[in-house]
Each structure stands twice: as C-alpha cells, then as structure tokens.
Design a protein around this motif. Structure first.
Motif, PDB file in Angstrom:
ATOM      1  N   ARG A  48       0.853  -1.190   0.000  1.00 14.45           N
ATOM      2  CA  ARG A  48       0.000   0.000   0.000  1.00 14.45           C
ATOM      3  C   ARG A  48       0.887   1.237   0.000  1.00 14.45           C
ATOM      4  NH1 ARG A  48      -2.951   3.082   4.169  1.00 14.45           N
ATOM      5  NH2 ARG A  48      -5.015   3.679   3.373  1.00 14.45           N
ATOM      6  N   VAL A  49       0.737   2.069  -1.034  1.00 11.45           N
ATOM      7  CA  VAL A  49       1.577   3.254  -1.185  1.00 11.45           C
ATOM      8  C   VAL A  49       0.697   4.458  -1.504  1.00 11.45           C
ATOM      9  CG1 VAL A  49       3.551   1.901  -2.009  1.00 11.45           C
ATOM     10  CG2 VAL A  49       1.941   2.877  -3.660  1.00 11.45           C
ATOM     11  N   VAL A  50       1.287   5.636  -1.435  1.00 16.46           N
ATOM     12  CA  VAL A  50       0.584   6.841  -1.877  1.00 16.46           C
ATOM     13  C   VAL A  50       0.278   6.701  -3.360  1.00 16.46           C
ATOM     14  CG1 VAL A  50       0.739   9.340  -2.160  1.00 16.46           C
ATOM     15  CG2 VAL A  50       1.712   8.251  -0.129  1.00 16.46           C
ATOM     16  N   ASP A  51      -0.964   6.998  -3.745  1.00 18.20           N
ATOM     17  CA  ASP A  51      -1.374   6.861  -5.141  1.00 18.20           C
ATOM     18  C   ASP A  51      -0.448   7.664  -6.058  1.00 18.20           C
ATOM     19  OD1 ASP A  51      -3.890   5.932  -6.871  1.00 18.20           O
ATOM     20  OD2 ASP A  51      -3.252   7.907  -7.566  1.00 18.20           O
ATOM     21  N   TYR A  52      -0.153   7.076  -7.212  1.00 20.89           N
ATOM     22  CA  TYR A  52       0.837   7.703  -8.103  1.00 20.89           C
ATOM     23  C   TYR A  52       0.368   9.046  -8.664  1.00 20.89           C
ATOM     24  CZ  TYR A  52      -1.914   5.981 -12.083  1.00 20.89           C
ATOM     25  OH  TYR A  52      -2.915   5.736 -12.994  1.00 20.89           O
ATOM     26  N   ASN A  53      -0.922   9.344  -8.579  1.00 10.73           N
ATOM     27  CA  ASN A  53      -1.432  10.626  -9.064  1.00 10.73           C
ATOM     28  C   ASN A  53      -1.339  11.742  -8.029  1.00 10.73           C
ATOM     29  OD1 ASN A  53      -2.374  10.022 -11.775  1.00 10.73           O
ATOM     30  ND2 ASN A  53      -3.909   8.714 -10.798  1.00 10.73           N
ATOM     31  N   VAL A  54      -0.994  11.379  -6.793  1.00 14.73           N
ATOM     32  CA  VAL A  54      -0.975  12.353  -5.698  1.00 14.73           C
ATOM     33  C   VAL A  54       0.387  13.051  -5.641  1.00 14.73           C
ATOM     34  CG1 VAL A  54      -1.085  12.631  -3.183  1.00 14.73           C
ATOM     35  CG2 VAL A  54      -2.682  11.085  -4.345  1.00 14.73           C
ATOM     36  N   LYS A  55       0.370  14.348  -5.467  1.00 13.37           N
ATOM     37  CA  LYS A  55       1.614  15.104  -5.297  1.00 13.37           C
ATOM     38  C   LYS A  55       2.120  14.893  -3.875  1.00 13.37           C
ATOM     39  CE  LYS A  55       3.607  19.762  -5.407  1.00 13.37           C
ATOM     40  NZ  LYS A  55       4.853  19.296  -6.036  1.00 13.37           N
ATOM     41  N   ILE A  56       3.339  14.422  -3.751  1.00 13.60           N
ATOM     42  CA  ILE A  56       3.917  14.108  -2.449  1.00 13.60           C
ATOM     43  C   ILE A  56       4.211  15.397  -1.675  1.00 13.60           C
ATOM     44  CG2 ILE A  56       5.874  13.035  -1.275  1.00 13.60           C
ATOM     45  CD1 ILE A  56       3.967  11.061  -2.573  1.00 13.60           C
ATOM     46  N   ARG A  57       3.875  15.378  -0.377  1.00 15.06           N
ATOM     47  CA  ARG A  57       4.187  16.505   0.502  1.00 15.06           C
ATOM     48  C   ARG A  57       5.033  16.010   1.667  1.00 15.06           C
ATOM     49  NH1 ARG A  57      -1.394  17.283   0.621  1.00 15.06           N
ATOM     50  NH2 ARG A  57      -1.336  17.081   2.879  1.00 15.06           N
ATOM     51  N   VAL A  58       6.084  16.744   1.976  1.00 12.86           N
ATOM     52  CA  VAL A  58       6.959  16.406   3.090  1.00 12.86           C
ATOM     53  C   VAL A  58       6.396  17.030   4.372  1.00 12.86           C
ATOM     54  CG1 VAL A  58       9.291  16.674   4.042  1.00 12.86           C
ATOM     55  CG2 VAL A  58       8.969  16.225   1.597  1.00 12.86           C
ATOM     56  N   LYS A  59       6.470  16.303   5.468  1.00 13.92           N
ATOM     57  CA  LYS A  59       6.003  16.826   6.747  1.00 13.92           C
ATOM     58  C   LYS A  59       6.805  18.070   7.140  1.00 13.92           C
ATOM     59  CE  LYS A  59       4.501  12.356   8.618  1.00 13.92           C
ATOM     60  NZ  LYS A  59       4.712  11.343   9.679  1.00 13.92           N
ATOM     61  N   PRO A  60       6.173  19.021   7.823  1.00 14.31           N
ATOM     62  CA  PRO A  60       6.875  20.257   8.202  1.00 14.31           C
ATOM     63  C   PRO A  60       8.157  20.033   8.991  1.00 14.31           C
ATOM     64  CG  PRO A  60       4.513  20.504   8.543  1.00 14.31           C
ATOM     65  CD  PRO A  60       4.747  19.064   8.220  1.00 14.31           C
ATOM     66  N   ASP A  61       8.184  18.970   9.814  1.00 15.76           N
ATOM     67  CA  ASP A  61       9.376  18.711  10.622  1.00 15.76           C
ATOM     68  C   ASP A  61      10.436  17.901   9.876  1.00 15.76           C
ATOM     69  OD1 ASP A  61       8.181  16.250  10.509  1.00 15.76           O
ATOM     70  OD2 ASP A  61       7.971  15.982  12.680  1.00 15.76           O
ATOM     71  N   GLY A  62      10.166  17.540   8.596  1.00 11.77           N
ATOM     72  CA  GLY A  62      11.136  16.806   7.798  1.00 11.77           C
ATOM     73  C   GLY A  62      11.326  15.364   8.206  1.00 11.77           C
ATOM     74  N   SER A  63      10.381  14.825   8.984  1.00 11.66           N
ATOM     75  CA  SER A  63      10.528  13.448   9.477  1.00 11.66           C
ATOM     76  C   SER A  63      10.067  12.400   8.470  1.00 11.66           C
ATOM     77  CB  SER A  63       9.745  13.277  10.780  1.00 11.66           C
ATOM     78  OG  SER A  63       8.361  13.531  10.565  1.00 11.66           O
ATOM     79  N   GLY A  64       9.427  12.836   7.410  1.00  5.49           N
ATOM     80  CA  GLY A  64       8.967  11.878   6.417  1.00  5.49           C
ATOM     81  C   GLY A  64       7.929  12.494   5.504  1.00  5.49           C
ATOM     82  N   VAL A  65       7.217  11.640   4.781  1.00  2.00           N
ATOM     83  CA  VAL A  65       6.193  12.075   3.833  1.00  2.00           C
ATOM     84  C   VAL A  65       4.842  12.097   4.522  1.00  2.00           C
ATOM     85  CG1 VAL A  65       4.992  11.445   1.703  1.00  2.00           C
ATOM     86  CG2 VAL A  65       7.473  11.250   1.835  1.00  2.00           C
ATOM     87  N   GLU A  66       4.023  13.081   4.218  1.00  2.00           N
ATOM     88  CA  GLU A  66       2.697  13.202   4.806  1.00  2.00           C
ATOM     89  C   GLU A  66       1.787  12.105   4.267  1.00  2.00           C
ATOM     90  OE1 GLU A  66       0.208  13.890   7.220  1.00  2.00           O
ATOM     91  OE2 GLU A  66       1.537  15.651   7.202  1.00  2.00           O
ATOM     92  N   LEU A  67       1.217  11.304   5.178  1.00  2.00           N
ATOM     93  CA  LEU A  67       0.334  10.215   4.787  1.00  2.00           C
ATOM     94  C   LEU A  67      -1.099  10.410   5.261  1.00  2.00           C
ATOM     95  CD1 LEU A  67       2.639   7.117   5.501  1.00  2.00           C
ATOM     96  CD2 LEU A  67       2.285   8.301   3.330  1.00  2.00           C
ATOM     97  N   ALA A  68      -1.319  11.369   6.149  1.00  2.00           N
ATOM     98  CA  ALA A  68      -2.656  11.593   6.694  1.00  2.00           C
ATOM     99  C   ALA A  68      -3.570  12.177   5.624  1.00  2.00           C
ATOM    100  CB  ALA A  68      -2.575  12.527   7.900  1.00  2.00           C
ATOM    101  N   ASN A  69      -4.764  11.584   5.500  1.00  2.00           N
ATOM    102  CA  ASN A  69      -5.783  12.066   4.555  1.00  2.00           C
ATOM    103  C   ASN A  69      -5.273  12.109   3.117  1.00  2.00           C
ATOM    104  OD1 ASN A  69      -7.630  12.570   6.732  1.00  2.00           O
ATOM    105  ND2 ASN A  69      -6.520  14.471   7.165  1.00  2.00           N
ATOM    106  N   ILE A  70      -4.451  11.141   2.775  1.00  4.16           N
ATOM    107  CA  ILE A  70      -3.891  11.037   1.429  1.00  4.16           C
ATOM    108  C   ILE A  70      -4.455   9.778   0.760  1.00  4.16           C
ATOM    109  CG2 ILE A  70      -1.781  10.698   0.090  1.00  4.16           C
ATOM    110  CD1 ILE A  70      -1.967  13.467   1.221  1.00  4.16           C
ATOM    111  N   LYS A  71      -4.777   9.876  -0.525  1.00  2.75           N
ATOM    112  CA  LYS A  71      -5.266   8.706  -1.249  1.00  2.75           C
ATOM    113  C   LYS A  71      -4.154   7.673  -1.384  1.00  2.75           C
ATOM    114  CE  LYS A  71      -7.266   7.120  -5.607  1.00  2.75           C
ATOM    115  NZ  LYS A  71      -7.658   7.472  -6.987  1.00  2.75           N
ATOM    116  N   MET A  72      -4.467   6.456  -0.993  1.00  4.26           N
ATOM    117  CA  MET A  72      -3.508   5.357  -1.078  1.00  4.26           C
ATOM    118  C   MET A  72      -4.018   4.324  -2.080  1.00  4.26           C
ATOM    119  SD  MET A  72      -1.327   6.392   1.311  1.00  4.26           S
ATOM    120  CE  MET A  72      -0.339   5.009   1.903  1.00  4.26           C
ATOM    121  N   SER A  73      -3.108   3.558  -2.641  1.00  2.95           N
ATOM    122  CA  SER A  73      -3.493   2.520  -3.584  1.00  2.95           C
ATOM    123  C   SER A  73      -2.409   1.443  -3.629  1.00  2.95           C
ATOM    124  CB  SER A  73      -3.726   3.111  -4.975  1.00  2.95           C
ATOM    125  OG  SER A  73      -2.541   3.694  -5.475  1.00  2.95           O
ATOM    126  N   MET A  74      -2.640   0.412  -4.424  1.00  2.00           N
ATOM    127  CA  MET A  74      -1.641  -0.643  -4.579  1.00  2.00           C
ATOM    128  C   MET A  74      -0.483  -0.137  -5.422  1.00  2.00           C
ATOM    129  SD  MET A  74      -1.887  -4.445  -6.322  1.00  2.00           S
ATOM    130  CE  MET A  74      -3.369  -4.916  -5.455  1.00  2.00           C
TER     131      MET A  74
END
Length: 249
Positions: free
Chosen positions: A9-35
């Motif tokens: 399960r990954v962030v959908d390929y159509n979604v623009k990736i956003r980095v968390k403000p603290d730089g700890s990783g990629v924002e996954l909350a309320n993001i469309k996910m897919s296979m």
C-alpha cells in the motif's frame, strides 16, 4: 501450483507528495492510497498464469498497519483467491525486514512461484525481491518483461541495459516484474463484491518470529530543489561561451 504475490500500500501515483513540516517523512494523513503499480503487474501476471491452467491458486500478501487490508481486497477483486495480512503498527518497514517476513510466509504457504513488483514507488529501493531470493536460496529473475512457465522451470525475458536477457530458472523461484510485462486489469463491480467475502488471514510479526526494529535511521526528508529559469542567447557564439562556462565544453 500456488503463486504468492506480495502487494504494498503506497501513496497513489497521481498524488503530489508533501513532506512533513518537521522533515521526518512524507505526509500520509488524509492522502489517497493505492496498490503499488508494479505489484498490480505482479498480480495480473499471476492471474494470467492461473487462467492459462499453469497455477491453481493465487495468494496476495501484504505487510502494514490499519487499512492495508484494502490493498489486499484490491488484489482479491482482481481475481486472487485469498489474502494474508501481516499487521504492523507502522508503515515503512525496511526491505530486509519485509523479506524476512515474506520468507516465513513462503515457508508456511509453500508456493512454487513468488512474483513481486520490481520496486515500490514510495521508496524505490528495488531490494525486497532480491533479498527474499537470497534468504530462501531460490533462483531469481528480476525486471521480467515476459514469463513462460513450464512444468519444472520458468523462462524469463528480462530487461537489461542495452537489450533483453532470457533466463531459465528451476522451480521454485522468485520473479520481479517490469512495466512492459502486462497491462493490469480493472476490477469489475461483481468481482469487487465477491472480494468482500474472500478470506484474509491475519498474522503478526511476533507470530512469524521476526523483529521489526529498524536498522536504518532517516535523518531528514526534504523536497527536491525547484528548477531555475533558463536564459535566451543571441547567437551560437554566445551559446558556446555559456556552455564553456558551465563546463559542458
């Protein structure tokens, strides 16, 4: 013959990736996910082998936290027979740990063939298939663009720099799929409804005896620098001058 297909399960390929403000990783909350798209290709290839009478069962397995079962249901809707969910508290399990978990699942299920996507589009590691092959001691063929399954072996055409390479592997074996292997099917509404009734066996890393403690530390995550604007030149001589300053010539 049983075919095991790991799906992620990954962030959908159509979604623009956003980095968390603290730089700890990629924002996954309320993001469309897919296979993961490469895993869709792996599922499709396993289903085609089953439809050709070469396999009797296709089992989808995924590792991850809550809602990972949605990805397994997608594979079931495509046509997989049943699923296995290794439940974890967090996403982003390291490739070696994933390979160790899959090794335990393979030992319990006894498949003849394991087909994985060549890499996941979130981390692009391209490691899990190779590590699983090494842990199992099975032959492997990566970046497969054509698969011909026989009674005792499998012939795989793989994409390499500058051409194609054809390998013949004894079974059991591990394969990883490339983009040109096939075009994944869309799940029909009746199959989506049927998938809700197909079984998903839930396991934990403790059940499999695998420690999830990370061996790598992510120091920071940042977005790539934006592209700078180009310049216009008035003549070929000026262009050559700029190329020399840039070290191109």
């Amino acid at each position: 013959m049983k075919i095991l297909v790991p799906v992620k399960r990954v962030v959908d390929y159509n979604v623009k990736i956003r980095v968390k403000p603290d730089g700890s990783g990629v924002e996954l909350a309320n993001i469309k996910m897919s296979m993961n798209p490469f895993d869709e290709i792996a599922v499709e290839e396993a289903l085609r082998l089953k439809e050709a009478g070469k396999a009797s069962e296709v089992v989808a397995v995924s590792i991850g936290p809550a809602k990972t079962d949605e990805t397994i249901r997608t594979a079931l809707a495509m046509g997989a027979d049943r699923g296995i969910w290794v439940k974890t508290d967090e996403a982003g399990i390291e490739p070696l740990t994933v390979a160790k978990l899959l090794k335990k699942v393979v030992e319990a299920e006894g498949p003849t063939l394991v087909i994985l996507g060549k890499q996941a589009i979130d981390d692009d590691c391209n490691q899990t298939g190779q590590m699983l092959s090494a842990l199992l001691g099975w032959p492997q063929a990566t970046f497969a663009s054509k698969v011909v399954l026989g009674d005792t072996g499998v012939e795989v055409t793989r994409e390499i720099d500058g051409g194609l390479q054809t390998l013949r592997l004894d079974l059991p074996a591990v394969l990883t799929t490339d983009l040109r292997l096939n075009e994944p099917r869309y799940a029909s509404l009746p199959n989506i409804m049927k998938a809700k009734k197909k079984p998903i066996d839930e396991k934990s890393p403790a059940d499999l005896g695998v420690d999830l403690a990370p061996r790598l530390e992510i120091l920071s995550t940042s977005e790539p620098a934006g592209r700078t604007a180009g310049i216009k030149v008035g003549s070929a001589a000026e262009l050559v001058d700029h190329l020399k300053k840039a070290g191109v010539l």
